[in-house]
Design an enzyme around this catalytic site. Sequence first.
Site, PDB file in Angstrom:
ATOM      1  N   CYS A 121       0.817  -1.229   0.000  1.00  0.00           N
ATOM      2  CA  CYS A 121       0.000   0.000   0.000  1.00  0.00           C
ATOM      3  C   CYS A 121       0.845   1.271   0.000  1.00  0.00           C
ATOM      4  O   CYS A 121       0.376   2.320  -0.407  1.00  0.00           O
ATOM      5  CB  CYS A 121      -0.961  -0.001   1.181  1.00  0.00           C
ATOM      6  N   HIS A 149      -3.228   7.366   1.796  1.00  0.00           N
ATOM      7  CA  HIS A 149      -3.614   6.043   1.320  1.00  0.00           C
ATOM      8  C   HIS A 149      -5.011   5.758   1.852  1.00  0.00           C
ATOM      9  O   HIS A 149      -5.295   5.961   3.034  1.00  0.00           O
ATOM     10  CB  HIS A 149      -2.623   4.996   1.812  1.00  0.00           C
ATOM     11  N   ASN A 181     -10.099   0.156  -0.705  1.00  0.00           N
ATOM     12  CA  ASN A 181      -8.639   0.238  -0.601  1.00  0.00           C
ATOM     13  C   ASN A 181      -8.022  -0.339  -1.874  1.00  0.00           C
ATOM     14  O   ASN A 181      -8.101  -1.540  -2.110  1.00  0.00           O
ATOM     15  CB  ASN A 181      -8.198  -0.549   0.633  1.00  0.00           C
TER      16      ASN A 181
HETATM   17  N1  ACO Z   1     -19.161  -8.354   7.770  1.00  0.00           N
HETATM   18  C1  ACO Z   1     -19.808  -8.567   8.903  1.00  0.00           C
HETATM   19  N2  ACO Z   1     -19.179  -8.875  10.057  1.00  0.00           N
HETATM   20  C2  ACO Z   1     -17.843  -8.950  10.040  1.00  0.00           C
HETATM   21  C3  ACO Z   1     -17.102  -8.732   8.863  1.00  0.00           C
HETATM   22  C4  ACO Z   1     -17.813  -8.416   7.687  1.00  0.00           C
HETATM   23  N3  ACO Z   1     -17.200  -8.178   6.506  1.00  0.00           N
HETATM   24  N4  ACO Z   1     -15.804  -8.883   9.136  1.00  0.00           N
HETATM   25  C5  ACO Z   1     -15.706  -9.169  10.444  1.00  0.00           C
HETATM   26  N5  ACO Z   1     -16.934  -9.213  10.986  1.00  0.00           N
HETATM   27  C6  ACO Z   1     -17.303  -9.493  12.387  1.00  0.00           C
HETATM   28  C7  ACO Z   1     -16.261 -10.326  13.076  1.00  0.00           C
HETATM   29  O1  ACO Z   1     -16.503 -11.698  12.834  1.00  0.00           O
HETATM   30  C8  ACO Z   1     -16.480  -9.945  14.512  1.00  0.00           C
HETATM   31  O2  ACO Z   1     -17.618 -10.640  14.991  1.00  0.00           O
HETATM   32  P1  ACO Z   1     -17.646 -11.185  16.509  1.00  0.00           P
HETATM   33  O3  ACO Z   1     -17.523  -9.974  17.367  1.00  0.00           O
HETATM   34  O4  ACO Z   1     -18.981 -11.848  16.571  1.00  0.00           O
HETATM   35  O5  ACO Z   1     -16.461 -12.104  16.607  1.00  0.00           O
HETATM   36  C9  ACO Z   1     -16.854  -8.477  14.443  1.00  0.00           C
HETATM   37  O6  ACO Z   1     -17.286  -8.242  13.091  1.00  0.00           O
HETATM   38  C10 ACO Z   1     -15.688  -7.549  14.751  1.00  0.00           C
HETATM   39  O7  ACO Z   1     -14.553  -7.966  14.023  1.00  0.00           O
HETATM   40  P2  ACO Z   1     -13.169  -7.208  14.136  1.00  0.00           P
HETATM   41  O8  ACO Z   1     -12.186  -7.819  13.202  1.00  0.00           O
HETATM   42  O9  ACO Z   1     -12.776  -7.090  15.555  1.00  0.00           O
HETATM   43  O10 ACO Z   1     -13.598  -5.790  13.594  1.00  0.00           O
HETATM   44  P3  ACO Z   1     -12.854  -4.408  13.708  1.00  0.00           P
HETATM   45  O11 ACO Z   1     -13.676  -3.458  14.448  1.00  0.00           O
HETATM   46  O12 ACO Z   1     -11.420  -4.549  14.118  1.00  0.00           O
HETATM   47  O13 ACO Z   1     -12.866  -3.933  12.198  1.00  0.00           O
HETATM   48  C11 ACO Z   1     -11.426  -3.803  10.284  1.00  0.00           C
HETATM   49  C12 ACO Z   1     -12.203  -4.702  11.216  1.00  0.00           C
HETATM   50  C13 ACO Z   1     -12.381  -2.905   9.518  1.00  0.00           C
HETATM   51  C14 ACO Z   1     -10.630  -4.643   9.284  1.00  0.00           C
HETATM   52  C15 ACO Z   1     -10.471  -2.926  11.125  1.00  0.00           C
HETATM   53  O14 ACO Z   1      -9.688  -3.718  11.984  1.00  0.00           O
HETATM   54  C16 ACO Z   1      -9.557  -2.114  10.298  1.00  0.00           C
HETATM   55  O15 ACO Z   1      -9.959  -1.166   9.689  1.00  0.00           O
HETATM   56  N6  ACO Z   1      -8.263  -2.428  10.281  1.00  0.00           N
HETATM   57  C17 ACO Z   1      -7.289  -1.752   9.450  1.00  0.00           C
HETATM   58  C18 ACO Z   1      -6.892  -2.679   8.435  1.00  0.00           C
HETATM   59  C19 ACO Z   1      -6.820  -2.073   7.088  1.00  0.00           C
HETATM   60  O16 ACO Z   1      -7.434  -1.108   6.719  1.00  0.00           O
HETATM   61  N7  ACO Z   1      -6.011  -2.724   6.297  1.00  0.00           N
HETATM   62  C20 ACO Z   1      -5.861  -2.355   4.957  1.00  0.00           C
HETATM   63  C21 ACO Z   1      -4.557  -2.761   4.468  1.00  0.00           C
HETATM   64  S1  ACO Z   1      -3.290  -1.987   5.389  1.00  0.00           S
HETATM   65  C22 ACO Z   1      -3.397  -0.499   5.007  1.00  0.00           C
HETATM   66  O17 ACO Z   1      -3.786  -0.210   3.922  1.00  0.00           O
HETATM   67  C23 ACO Z   1      -3.017   0.468   6.046  1.00  0.00           C
END
Ligand code: ACO
Length: 320
Positions: free
Chosen positions: A112, A247, A277
């Site tokens: 990224c 980004h 993304n």
């Molecule tokens: N749809 C519905 N529910 C979902 C989904 C989905 N697509 N994905 C996960 N869930 C559920 C999980 O199973 C979990 O359920 P549970 O509580 O019953 O176990 C719940 O949602 C929460 O899951 P988390 O993974 O804890 O969710 P979080 O609040 O951390 O959000 C996310 C996830 C959006 C990926 C967040 O961590 C994030 O934005 N991280 C940054 C990562 C990123 O942007 N990476 C991109 C590449 S790196 C970069 O570009 C910087």
Amino acid sequence: MRSVLVGTGSALPKNCVSNAELAERVDTSDEWIRERTGITQRYLADENETTGSLATIAAQAALDDAGITIADIDLIVLATATPDNTFPATATQVQHRLGGKGFPAFDVAAVCSGFLYALSTADAMIRSGMARRAIVIGAETFSRILDWEDRTTCVLFGDGAGAFVIEAQDVEEGGAGIIASRLHADGEHGEMLYVDGGPSTTGEVGKLRMKGREVFRHAVTNLSSVLREVLEEAGCQPEDIDWIVPHQANLRILDATARKLGLSMDQVVVTVDRHANTSAASVPLAYDVAKKDGRIKKGDLVMLEAMGGGFTWGASLLRA
Ligand code: ACO
């Protein structure tokens, strides 16, 4: 002498997929995706659209925007983690499709943050006299490396390409061009965001794996620190910045990073809602959108920043 941005271009696949459409084939919902990420839709490449074809369209658009042709170019640097082939470098194929020959063309891989790495490399080559005018491209088809069974990752990404044309110009103090850049990497965190394959290991392309929460935490910390480094090197303050073109990983990362610098979200170019993304493509794509819709104007001070797998991260400050 500075590298001055003289043209931008971008390309998106034809196929736009809304969250609701995605929810028909993945166990997710529009509400979950929107609340956690700000994403409402993404563009996904069909079998005829590749990283190389999208990159070529974006590069040609940037040449047109600059009012020049491929004959005026003497360097192509292309950032991607999803090349058309393991080799040759996709940059060489883009050069050929644009009708160029002879001058250096190569890919860089920093996921990224790839575009920031590519831009800094091209800028260094221009400032050292190795090149006069370069096309710098970020292009990806992440849809090809997503695990469509893993809802925690597959909803986050889209495909696309963006390109800059930069050229050597003698500028006055305070004039246009790339003012300062910083790049970083820390391989200790490789397992937080990676693809579980490759030519030298499994022999398969592999799929993207990510520990989203950890990535989020590191992204905000690393980005705010590199932004401060670049500002310090340039002798500028956060309030001098007209626009941040980050980004486009996630609206919450953009918000948290802007907040740490004391900047308003009104100064942050946001396209993650429309494009999701797009990895290395996201910064030049977002820049192109904001330039063409009139937000970024000549003379504006613009900060580009990105963080990605590796981890890698970086930022560049330029005057438009
Ligand atoms: N749809 C519905 N529910 C979902 C989904 C989905 N697509 N994905 C996960 N869930 C559920 C999980 O199973 C979990 O359920 P549970 O509580 O019953 O176990 C719940 O949602 C929460 O899951 P988390 O993974 O804890 O969710 P979080 O609040 O951390 O959000 C996310 C996830 C959006 C990926 C967040 O961590 C994030 O934005 N991280 C940054 C990562 C990123 O942007 N990476 C991109 C590449 S790196 C970069 O570009 C910087």
